[in-house]
Design a protein around this motif. Structure first.
Motif, mmCIF file in Angstrom:
data_model
loop_
_atom_site.group_PDB
_atom_site.id
_atom_site.type_symbol
_atom_site.label_atom_id
_atom_site.label_comp_id
_atom_site.label_asym_id
_atom_site.label_seq_id
_atom_site.Cartn_x
_atom_site.Cartn_y
_atom_site.Cartn_z
ATOM 1 N N GLN A 42 35.242 19.011 34.306
ATOM 2 C CA GLN A 42 36.524 19.717 34.389
ATOM 3 C C GLN A 42 36.417 20.948 35.279
ATOM 4 O O GLN A 42 35.538 21.786 35.077
ATOM 5 C CB GLN A 42 36.955 20.162 32.984
ATOM 6 N N PRO A 43 37.287 21.070 36.296
ATOM 7 C CA PRO A 43 37.301 22.312 37.072
ATOM 8 C C PRO A 43 37.880 23.462 36.255
ATOM 9 O O PRO A 43 38.832 23.278 35.489
ATOM 10 C CB PRO A 43 38.187 21.970 38.273
ATOM 11 N N TYR A 44 37.302 24.649 36.436
ATOM 12 C CA TYR A 44 37.754 25.860 35.748
ATOM 13 C C TYR A 44 37.979 26.964 36.770
ATOM 14 O O TYR A 44 37.328 27.003 37.821
ATOM 15 C CB TYR A 44 36.703 26.339 34.750
ATOM 16 N N SER A 45 38.893 27.844 36.474
ATOM 17 C CA SER A 45 39.045 29.059 37.274
ATOM 18 C C SER A 45 38.137 30.136 36.694
ATOM 19 O O SER A 45 38.032 30.292 35.479
ATOM 20 C CB SER A 45 40.496 29.529 37.260
ATOM 21 N N LEU A 46 37.467 30.873 37.573
ATOM 22 C CA LEU A 46 36.582 31.962 37.159
ATOM 23 C C LEU A 46 37.124 33.271 37.730
ATOM 24 O O LEU A 46 37.209 33.442 38.944
ATOM 25 C CB LEU A 46 35.156 31.713 37.660
ATOM 26 N N LYS A 47 37.493 34.196 36.829
ATOM 27 C CA LYS A 47 37.943 35.531 37.230
ATOM 28 C C LYS A 47 37.181 36.551 36.394
ATOM 29 O O LYS A 47 36.414 36.204 35.498
ATOM 30 C CB LYS A 47 39.453 35.688 37.019
ATOM 31 N N TRP A 48 37.390 37.830 36.700
ATOM 32 C CA TRP A 48 36.709 38.896 35.968
ATOM 33 C C TRP A 48 37.557 40.147 35.954
ATOM 34 O O TRP A 48 38.665 40.175 36.486
ATOM 35 C CB TRP A 48 35.329 39.204 36.551
ATOM 36 N N ASP A 49 37.022 41.176 35.346
ATOM 37 C CA ASP A 49 37.728 42.433 35.191
ATOM 38 C C ASP A 49 38.200 42.952 36.545
ATOM 39 O O ASP A 49 37.428 43.082 37.479
ATOM 40 C CB ASP A 49 36.776 43.450 34.534
ATOM 41 N N SER A 50 39.485 43.289 36.639
ATOM 42 C CA SER A 50 40.060 43.684 37.925
ATOM 43 C C SER A 50 39.549 45.024 38.433
ATOM 44 O O SER A 50 39.826 45.403 39.561
ATOM 45 C CB SER A 50 41.587 43.751 37.813
ATOM 46 N N SER A 51 38.791 45.755 37.620
ATOM 47 C CA SER A 51 38.262 47.044 38.075
ATOM 48 C C SER A 51 36.988 46.889 38.897
ATOM 49 O O SER A 51 36.481 47.861 39.447
ATOM 50 C CB SER A 51 37.975 47.954 36.869
ATOM 51 N N ASP A 52 36.460 45.679 38.990
ATOM 52 C CA ASP A 52 35.231 45.449 39.731
ATOM 53 C C ASP A 52 35.555 45.011 41.155
ATOM 54 O O ASP A 52 36.126 43.945 41.360
ATOM 55 C CB ASP A 52 34.382 44.368 39.049
ATOM 56 N N PRO A 53 35.183 45.809 42.174
ATOM 57 C CA PRO A 53 35.628 45.517 43.531
ATOM 58 C C PRO A 53 34.722 44.597 44.334
ATOM 59 O O PRO A 53 35.015 44.344 45.492
ATOM 60 C CB PRO A 53 35.645 46.917 44.164
ATOM 61 N N TYR A 54 33.628 44.090 43.757
ATOM 62 C CA TYR A 54 32.654 43.372 44.564
ATOM 63 C C TYR A 54 32.777 41.845 44.479
ATOM 64 O O TYR A 54 31.978 41.146 45.058
ATOM 65 C CB TYR A 54 31.238 43.761 44.156
ATOM 66 N N ASP B 243 35.814 35.052 32.880
ATOM 67 C CA ASP B 243 37.042 34.585 32.245
ATOM 68 C C ASP B 243 37.328 33.208 32.830
ATOM 69 O O ASP B 243 37.857 33.085 33.931
ATOM 70 C CB ASP B 243 38.190 35.564 32.512
ATOM 71 N N LEU B 244 36.950 32.148 32.088
ATOM 72 C CA LEU B 244 37.042 30.784 32.590
ATOM 73 C C LEU B 244 38.135 30.034 31.842
ATOM 74 O O LEU B 244 38.142 29.984 30.610
ATOM 75 C CB LEU B 244 35.724 30.040 32.409
ATOM 76 N N LYS B 245 39.051 29.427 32.609
ATOM 77 C CA LYS B 245 40.127 28.624 32.028
ATOM 78 C C LYS B 245 40.224 27.312 32.791
ATOM 79 O O LYS B 245 39.972 27.262 33.998
ATOM 80 C CB LYS B 245 41.461 29.373 32.112
ATOM 81 N N PRO B 246 40.603 26.214 32.107
ATOM 82 C CA PRO B 246 40.776 24.941 32.821
ATOM 83 C C PRO B 246 41.760 25.099 33.972
ATOM 84 O O PRO B 246 42.804 25.744 33.832
ATOM 85 C CB PRO B 246 41.332 24.006 31.736
ATOM 86 N N PHE B 247 41.409 24.530 35.118
ATOM 87 C CA PHE B 247 42.222 24.663 36.317
ATOM 88 C C PHE B 247 42.967 23.364 36.580
ATOM 89 O O PHE B 247 42.347 22.319 36.770
ATOM 90 C CB PHE B 247 41.348 25.025 37.515
#
Length: 560
Positions: A224-236, A354-358
């Motif tokens: 299953q493909p997932y979207s990977l995101k993280w805290d928006s305060s991290d600029p890298y 932060d992984l959710k099904p895509f």
């Protein structure tokens, strides 16, 4: 006493050294720990550097692979970097070793200068040491021969070649093939005795790790493909697609490492099935074909004064699991480090997960932002510098796949054509008209991003000197399930330094969460969850795009 001091070289392909160089190493921490042969760093030595290499030194390096059994080793060492003005650990560097009876050959022993040449040693009669001749030739260049030599640092921090020693040794483990000498100081020395590198301590271990492989019970449709995101305060960091598969209590993740995106790491559910633990030290492949990479858990605590992320090591990686929406979250970081010891510097990090099904559907990408434009006319060609952000999300703030997102430039309302012929200004661009959102004019993926929304890029345009564009514009393009959707266009006025927005495509209709209906009339096209067209859905979840008689298109989830 004549001084010959250190010049550390970072470039592995060009030596660029002069016969007489002067560099002074005077770091207190380094001076206290430098130990080599019979000298101590805090004890002045009465040694005068020679005008030439010792007579016993061979004249030519070994530049062809010797006969014998070729083995892959991971080498750990510690060297002084002149450019960084500090001592740098290098863990898990890939090197090759040939063993032919009692003869041992090591390639690229001076890790800051890689010329694929070999030095030769011999296993001792008791098979507890490998003995190497001192002053073995390493490279010939510019009329000079450069040698691998023992070296030492005196109380003033000066580096000297040890021309009086005839040999140096490493401890040898006959059972494992490992070689080590924590106090061994080696340098690259020219014919006149000038010292150009400094390595302290060596450990070489036979490399025998294996990549994580999915069990045969997991089929393509189970991934299953997932979207990977993280805290928006991290600029890298920028969001991306990763893949998840499950086999009983075992959970597999692919795509965490951007250096080796096809590598899997393996975790396991706890008894309550609300947490997945991924052990440290899983091998994920080579970085730049030179360093072995391993995963490691870490706690992220922000950025240091220089803007670099700060991490504290953890014993494992932990992800919380929500069975209701099948999502994974991790408050702590994931590092990918050089070397199995997990002590080396990391080449990539993820501060949180932060992984959710895509479920890929057509979407209108968020409008790019142009932040600045500068022009330099001192050269025959104008160098125009643009800083901008290409958001990796749609207009509603939802995740979209960065692999399907591109951007295009306009100069005075005319789309810029990137001439990527060999040797041209844009030779590294993979497409002449549309640029992948993670791509830069440097010819590689840009790792620096802005506010978790997209890639912030510093771009240099080669423009004819007579051309003075009144406006520069940027627009995103998103491809999904056969649909091409344009964002609104950001137009930057180069005189007033202001921006205006020109409307692009309408926002595509959202996906309908219903099962397949065979009564739907019209032509049908099927796509998997990454947006790739397939002939017909097999087992798993697919998207059916139905073009109806009235010209409208419906996108429907199909579960087989």
């Amino acid at each position: 006493m004549k001084r010959f001091t250190l010049l550390a070289l970072l470039c592995a392909s060009v030596l660029c050294i002069q016969a007489q160089s002067s560099f002074h190493v005077s770091k207190a921490a380094a001076a206290a720990k430098q130990v080599t042969h019979s000298w101590l760093a805090d004890t002045p030595a009465e040694l005068t550097a020679p005008a030439a290499a010792p007579r016993h030194a061979a004249k030519h390096p070994i530049d062809e692979q010797p006969e014998g059994t070729l083995l892959t080793y991971a080498m750990n060492t510690y060297y002084y970097s002149q450019n960084m003005d500090e001592w740098v650990h290098r863990y898990g560097q890939k090197t090759m070793v040939v063993i032919d009876g009692n003869d041992v050959y090591i390639r690229n022993i001076i890790n800051t200068n890689l010329y694929n040449t070999w030095i030769r040693g011999e296993i001792s009669a008791d098979r507890k040491k490998v003995v190497f001749d001192n002053y073995q030739p390493y490279v010939e260049q510019g009329g000079y021969t450069y040698y691998v030599s023992l070296a030492y640092v005196n109380s003033s921090g000066d580096v000297y070649p040890d021309t009086e020693a005839e040999e140096f040794t490493m401890d040898y483990d006959d059972a494992t093939g490992s070689m080590s000498n924590a106090a061994l100081n080696l340098s690259l020395v020219n014919t006149d005795g000038g010292v150009f590198t400094f390595n302290e301590g060596y450990e070489l271990n036979v490399f025998n790790d294996e990549l994580v492989v999915l069990p045969e019970s997991i089929g393509e449709s189970d991934i299953q493909p997932y979207s990977l995101k993280w805290d928006s305060s991290d600029p890298y960091y920028y969001p991306r697609i990763v893949y998840v598969a499950q086999d009983g209590n075992d959970v597999y993740f692919k795509g965490f490492s951007t250096k080796n995106p096809e590598a899997w790491v393996k975790g396991a559910f706890n008894e309550a099935k609300d947490k997945v633990t991924i052990p440290n030290g899983q091998y994920v492949g080579l970085y730049d074909d030179l360093y072995f990479l391993y995963c490691k858990g870490a706690s992220y605590s922000g950025l240091d004064d220089d803007g670099w992320p700060i991490y504290a090591n953890k014993d494992e990686i932990e992800l919380a699991y929500n069975a209701e929406n099948k999502s994974f979250t991790g408050a702590d970081g994931i590092l990918f480090v050089l070397g199995k010891e997990l002590k080396g510097g990391y080449s990539q990090s993820i501060p949180s997960q932060d992984l959710k099904p895509f479920y890929g559907v057509p979407a209108k990408p968020k409008t790019p932002e142009i932040r600045g434009f500068d022009i330099d006319t001192q050269f025959q060609t104008v160098n125009s510098s643009i800083t901008y952000v290409v958001p990796v999300e749609d207009v509603n703030g939802n995740f979209i796949s960065p692999d399907a997102l591109y951007y295009i430039f306009f100069l005075d309302d005319e789309q810029l054509h990137f001439d990527n012929v060999p040797g041209g200004f844009y030779q590294h661009f993979p497409d002449e008209w549309e640029v992948p959102c993670q791509f830069t004019d440097r010819g590689k993926v840009n790792n620096r991003t802005d506010n978790n929304n997209g890639t912030q890029t510093y771009h240099v345009l080669g423009i004819d000197k007579d051309l003075r564009p009144a406006t520069i514009a940027l627009q995103s393009v998103y491809y999904m399930n056969g649909t091409r959707t344009l964002s609104d266009k950001c137009v930057y006025n180069t005189a007033t330094k202001t921006t205006t927005i020109v409307e692009g495509d309408p926002d595509p209709a959202g996906i309908e969460g219903i099962s397949a209906d065979s009564s739907l009339a019209g032509s049908k096209t099927y796509y998997d969850l990454t947006g790739r067209q397939v002939a017909a859905p097999q087992k798993g979840l697919f998207i059916m795009s139905v073009k109806q008689a009235n010209g409208q298109t419906k996108n429907i989830k199909v579960l087989k």
